[in-house]
Design an enzyme around this catalytic site. Sequence first.
Site, PDB file in Angstrom:
ATOM      1  N   GLN A  29      -4.960  -2.357   9.549  1.00  0.00           N
ATOM      2  CA  GLN A  29      -4.684  -3.630   8.888  1.00  0.00           C
ATOM      3  C   GLN A  29      -5.241  -4.774   9.734  1.00  0.00           C
ATOM      4  O   GLN A  29      -4.933  -4.889  10.915  1.00  0.00           O
ATOM      5  CB  GLN A  29      -3.168  -3.787   8.700  1.00  0.00           C
ATOM      6  CG  GLN A  29      -2.751  -5.004   7.928  1.00  0.00           C
ATOM      7  CD  GLN A  29      -3.001  -4.852   6.434  1.00  0.00           C
ATOM      8  OE1 GLN A  29      -2.931  -3.778   5.888  1.00  0.00           O
ATOM      9  NE2 GLN A  29      -3.305  -5.945   5.769  1.00  0.00           N
TER      10      GLN A  29
ATOM     11  N   ASP B 190     -11.791   2.635   3.662  1.00  0.00           N
ATOM     12  CA  ASP B 190     -12.153   1.235   3.414  1.00  0.00           C
ATOM     13  C   ASP B 190     -13.662   1.069   3.265  1.00  0.00           C
ATOM     14  O   ASP B 190     -14.132   0.033   2.793  1.00  0.00           O
ATOM     15  CB  ASP B 190     -11.687   0.363   4.589  1.00  0.00           C
ATOM     16  CG  ASP B 190     -10.482  -0.482   4.217  1.00  0.00           C
ATOM     17  OD1 ASP B 190     -10.178  -0.571   3.017  1.00  0.00           O
ATOM     18  OD2 ASP B 190      -9.858  -1.040   5.131  1.00  0.00           O
TER      19      ASP B 190
ATOM     20  N   LYS C 209       0.841  -1.199   0.000  1.00  0.00           N
ATOM     21  CA  LYS C 209       0.000   0.000   0.000  1.00  0.00           C
ATOM     22  C   LYS C 209       0.872   1.244   0.000  1.00  0.00           C
ATOM     23  O   LYS C 209       0.592   2.217  -0.697  1.00  0.00           O
ATOM     24  CB  LYS C 209      -0.919  -0.004   1.223  1.00  0.00           C
ATOM     25  CG  LYS C 209      -2.072  -0.969   1.077  1.00  0.00           C
ATOM     26  CD  LYS C 209      -2.760  -1.239   2.395  1.00  0.00           C
ATOM     27  CE  LYS C 209      -3.636  -2.474   2.235  1.00  0.00           C
ATOM     28  NZ  LYS C 209      -4.106  -3.004   3.496  1.00  0.00           N
TER      29      LYS C 209
END
Length: 363
Positions: A167, A190, A123
């Site tokens: 995460q 997200d 990422k």
Amino acid sequence: MAATAATMFLTNSSSSSSRLLKFNTTKHPNTILHFRPSISLQFRISNPKFPKSICSSSSATTAVEVNNETSATVIDGKRVAKDIREEVAVEISRMKDEIGIVPGLAVILVGDRKDSATYVRNKKKACDTVGINSYEVRLAEDCTEEEVLKHISEFNDDPSVHGILVQLPLPSHINEQNILNAVCIEKDVDGFHPLNIGRLAMRGREPLFVPCTPKGCIELLHRYDIPIKGKRAVVIGRSNIVGMPAALLLQREDATVTIVHSRTKNPEEITRQADIIISAVGQPNMVRGSWVKPGAVLIDVGINPIEDPECPRGYRLVGDICYEEASKVASAITPVPGGVGPMTIAMLLSNTLLSAKRIHNFR
Ligand code: NAP
């Protein structure tokens, strides 16, 4: 249920013309590595009923005649994701030039799982390539929930941060829901915050962010000019992170949507009616050619490693859809790898840009 965020598979490959994957039936693995991408990428070793999940098993009824030629258009997610990254980079540079703002993405990593560390690294790399500032906090496996919440709170208040990712999976002593709920909805790139999902489900309400993987699926349909309105769509899988939001998105696009899940009886009878199938199950090659209506469009979210001693890493990735069979019946299909996978991180970058634009009222 796996919770997840965007993940980049650097090894993805795809081609613009159809290719057949090799299925060597004499080399049945006796172990399947269930590969869970994105935040929660992890291998689950199980002892599967393997022959049933292999494309070339003879268990399926054949209701659809399968040609010998591959006919489907290959939906090249790798290429589309590259286009999106380039578009995002152009917008970021325009934003920087015009208002001096650079979007920022913060990632919190708890523990020392190698797979999670790899995804965070990927990422960061993706952010670097498009010009997004990335911030990372690494916490020890035994850190407290309060410590994680403290960092989320700091990022919530930090004006240079426009997107926050935690995460997953988190160590078991930390309550995942508490953590995800703490991310402020304006920075929930997200799209997992219950408010964002709730708005996605409601007519007349707009989510601030749509979860990256399902958003990537719909983007692929759009970019390949595949009509959705009025079509019959079947989503296989109903997870909070892929299946359920994918079904909501299809419905928002005026498809007539059916969800198939692990308790659905005779799923192939339902999928055979679909103009569009999105599969997010995690079962290698479950959707056989005989499950597919001729001319259907197939979006395969599944990423499943199966043992393959001929591959340098000892395994290769396959989707939920038996590509070899289904590509002969469908009109368009995403390969695995190189289909939905690369789109997920492209959508994360796009969501981070969207967030920065919204926060700074930049058009
Ligand atoms: P998940 O949370 O485990 O959900 C799997 C879903 O599939 C569940 O709803 C389950 O039904 C359903 N299911 C399981 N077995 C089934 C069967 N035999 N027939 C019909 N439905 C069945 O998985 P997920 O996180 O959504 O991920 C699904 C797949 O997508 C995995 O392979 C994952 O690695 C992949 N993935 C890829 C990306 C990407 O970037 N490309 C991102 C996320 C996930 P129940 O609800 O009844 O249990």
